[in-house]
Design an enzyme around this catalytic site. Structure first.
Site, PDB file in Angstrom:
ATOM      1  N   LYS A  76      38.595   2.351  64.696  1.00  0.00           N
ATOM      2  CA  LYS A  76      39.470   1.539  65.654  1.00  0.00           C
ATOM      3  C   LYS A  76      40.184   0.390  64.915  1.00  0.00           C
ATOM      4  O   LYS A  76      39.537  -0.259  64.196  1.00  0.00           O
ATOM      5  CB  LYS A  76      38.690   0.860  67.023  1.00  0.00           C
ATOM      6  CG  LYS A  76      39.428   0.256  68.051  1.00  0.00           C
ATOM      7  CD  LYS A  76      38.557  -0.163  69.115  1.00  0.00           C
ATOM      8  CE  LYS A  76      39.199  -1.015  70.283  1.00  0.00           C
ATOM      9  NZ  LYS A  76      38.565  -1.305  71.383  1.00  0.00           N
ATOM     10  N   SER A 151      39.828   0.395  75.925  1.00  0.00           N
ATOM     11  CA  SER A 151      40.782   0.038  74.976  1.00  0.00           C
ATOM     12  C   SER A 151      40.707   1.007  73.831  1.00  0.00           C
ATOM     13  O   SER A 151      41.693   1.270  72.998  1.00  0.00           O
ATOM     14  CB  SER A 151      40.933  -1.377  74.423  1.00  0.00           C
ATOM     15  OG  SER A 151      39.639  -1.862  73.918  1.00  0.00           O
ATOM     16  N   SER A 175      35.242  -0.574  76.946  1.00  0.00           N
ATOM     17  CA  SER A 175      36.201   0.034  76.110  1.00  0.00           C
ATOM     18  C   SER A 175      35.804   1.277  75.394  1.00  0.00           C
ATOM     19  O   SER A 175      36.550   2.062  74.621  1.00  0.00           O
ATOM     20  CB  SER A 175      36.876  -0.884  75.109  1.00  0.00           C
ATOM     21  OG  SER A 175      37.835  -1.542  75.868  1.00  0.00           O
TER      22      SER A 175
HETATM   23  N1  GLN Z   1      39.308  -2.661  80.005  1.00  0.00           N
HETATM   24  C1  GLN Z   1      38.575  -3.912  79.781  1.00  0.00           C
HETATM   25  C2  GLN Z   1      39.581  -5.088  79.561  1.00  0.00           C
HETATM   26  O1  GLN Z   1      40.703  -4.688  79.679  1.00  0.00           O
HETATM   27  C3  GLN Z   1      37.363  -3.792  78.710  1.00  0.00           C
HETATM   28  C4  GLN Z   1      38.257  -3.862  77.383  1.00  0.00           C
HETATM   29  C5  GLN Z   1      37.161  -3.656  76.380  1.00  0.00           C
HETATM   30  O2  GLN Z   1      36.132  -3.372  76.433  1.00  0.00           O
HETATM   31  N2  GLN Z   1      37.677  -4.105  75.076  1.00  0.00           N
HETATM   32  O3  GLN Z   1      39.114  -6.093  79.037  1.00  0.00           O
END
Ligand code: GLN
Length: 473
Positions: A76, A151, A175
């Protein structure tokens, strides 16, 4: 070349001489190219991956290959890899290159894994759909009109669509697990502090975890065993010994499983996700395990707690991107202050700016106690209540997400709806416990459903063996 579902299958054929690592890398590169419309990779490292493949082939021939020889990995775009670009899918890091390598990546390389490229994600890992990348949306390979989740969407799709065998993502609030569920692959978020965060671009430091995507539990366990453990560069990482996770996947005991009533009764829960979860719980009962419903009235406070604390931490962590030290600098400014403002205005996307402002607000002198301090207290309550459950139960089982993947563009005007996608995943991050998402069938529209399992802190060993059992039974 056929597609491979495990490192074991790949190793077998590499050993037999059916193909070489070079051919394997070429195969993945072709898959990436042929599915470029999914936008999973921001960049491939073709030449050096092939060069490393040649070395690994040599090592295999000489019988001195590492544990991960034959494993092709994508990373990532929030993980540092020395002398390689790092952008966090943001314009503000345009042109920036890492000056050192993340500990997790260093350890993968030391065991002969091959890094094939850098994967698209939501900007600074903020999002649940991968629509927040400055480099375009990522598409779900099961149906390209749908989001892959976020994400770490690019990392999930890369495994789903055979562009690499394993991906490293990050999980601050879901994420890794949420995109794993949306894409039908396995996604593990270990305990906070299990894997060093050195070389992970910070979003919310007390929540951030490196996580692992794979096609099966064995590969995920093996990668965890390689990258977990103490690191002098991260003082929050645990000194607990790292078990040989991949060797302890046998599961032959009867366990006590809890499910949180509030999750299965929650209003926004999709019927098909609900019945798939219930079917799994029922199967466990039939296999002789104890499955009980427990009350968890704090559930409704977890998401607000998460968003107050993570935005607070993000506003502080992202203060460093000021146009002076990293990447992009606005060219339309006349003095220093304007340079800061313009750089951040032009460099950050809408969601990142929204969170910086929210975080700055909850940390401001007049509101600090009402929001930040209060949320810290609630975090403690949620942690105590969750730990309490693990005094009595081995695992908590729940859906990974309330819904299956949604259509691209459908949640952008309704942020609350978007944030609600994280309803079931944030608990593990707020508390710091390990959690995994495994595939649990498909909905009638053909999109994957995920099942989540949580365990007590540093109980990855049991979590992994139980997940493998769940997948097989
Ligand atoms: N979807 C969550 C957020 O927007 C989690 C993001 C993540 O785990 N990096 O914060």
């Amino acid at each position: 070349m056929k597609e491979f579902d495990s490192l074991e299958a790949i190793r077998q054929e590499l050993q037999d001489g059916s193909f070489t690592c070079i051919q394997l890398v070429e195969h993945y590169l072709t898959n990436i190219q042929q599915q470029a419309h999914l936008n999973a990779f921001l960049e491939t490292y073709a030449q050096e991956a092939l060069e490393r493949a040649r070395l690994v082939d040599q090592k295999i021939a000489e019988n001195r290959a590492g544990k991960l020889a034959g494993m092709v990995v994508g990373i990532k775009d929030v993980l540092c890899y020395e002398n390689h670009p790092l952008q966090c899918s943001s314009k503000i890091l345009e042109g920036f290159e890492s000056q050192f390598t993340a500990t997790a990546i260093q350890r993968l390389l030391a065991e002969d894994a091959i890094i094939i490229g850098r994967q698209n994600c939501d900007e600074f890992a903020m999002g649940s759909s991968n629509e927040n990348s400055a480099y375009g949306v990522v598409r779900n390979a099961a149906n390209s009109d749908y989001v892959p989740g976020g994400s770490s969407g690019g990392s999930a799709v890369a495994v789903q669509a055979n562009m690499c065998l394993v991906s490293l993502g990050t999980d601050t609030g879901g994420s890794v697990r949420q995109p794993a569920a949306f894409c039908g692959v396995v996604g593990l978020k270990p305990s906070y502090g299990r894997i060093s965060r050195y070389g992970l671009a910070a979003y919310a430091s007390s929540f951030d975890c490196i996580g692992i995507f794979g096609k099966n539990v064995e590969d995920v366990a093996l990668v965890l065993e390689v990258i977990a453990g103490p690191d002098e560069f991260d003082s929050t990482v645990s000194n607990q010994p790292v078990p040989a996770y991949a060797q302890s996947l046998q599961f032959d005991k009867k366990v006590k499983v809890a499910y949180l009533k509030e999750t299965l009764e929650s209003e926004g829960l999709n019927e098909e996700v609900k019945s798939a979860t219930e079917a799994k719980l029922q199967a466990l009962r039939q296999q002789g395990h104890t499955v009980e419903a427990v009350d968890f009235p704090l559930l409704e406070y977890i998401l607000p707690t998460y968003y107050i604390l993570t935005t607070a931490e993000a506003s502080s962590n992202l203060a460093r991107y000021d146009g002076v030290r990293y990447g992009f600098r606005s060219s339309s400014s006349e003095d220093l202050l304007q340079m800061y403002t313009q750089t951040r205005t032009e460099g950050f996307g809408t969601e990142v700016k929204r969170r910086i402002m929210l975080g700055t607000f909850v940390l401001s002198a007049s509101y600090y106690d009402a929001y930040y301090t209060k949320a810290q207290q609630v975090r403690r309550l949620i942690k105590d209540a969750t730990d309490q459950l693990f005094q009595e139960y081995d695992f908590i089982v729940l859906p990974t997400t309330p819904n299956t993947a949604f259509k691209i563009g459908t949640h952008n005007d309704n942020l609350v709806q978007m944030y609600l996608e994280d309803l079931f995943t944030v608990q593990a991050n707020v508390v710091g416990i390990p959690a995994i998402s495994i595939p649990n069938g498909e909905a009638s529209n053909g999109l994957p459903i995920g099942l989540q399992v949580m365990a007590a802190t540093y109980n990855e060993e049991n979590l992994l063996s139980f997940s493998r059992y769940l997948l097989e039974n």
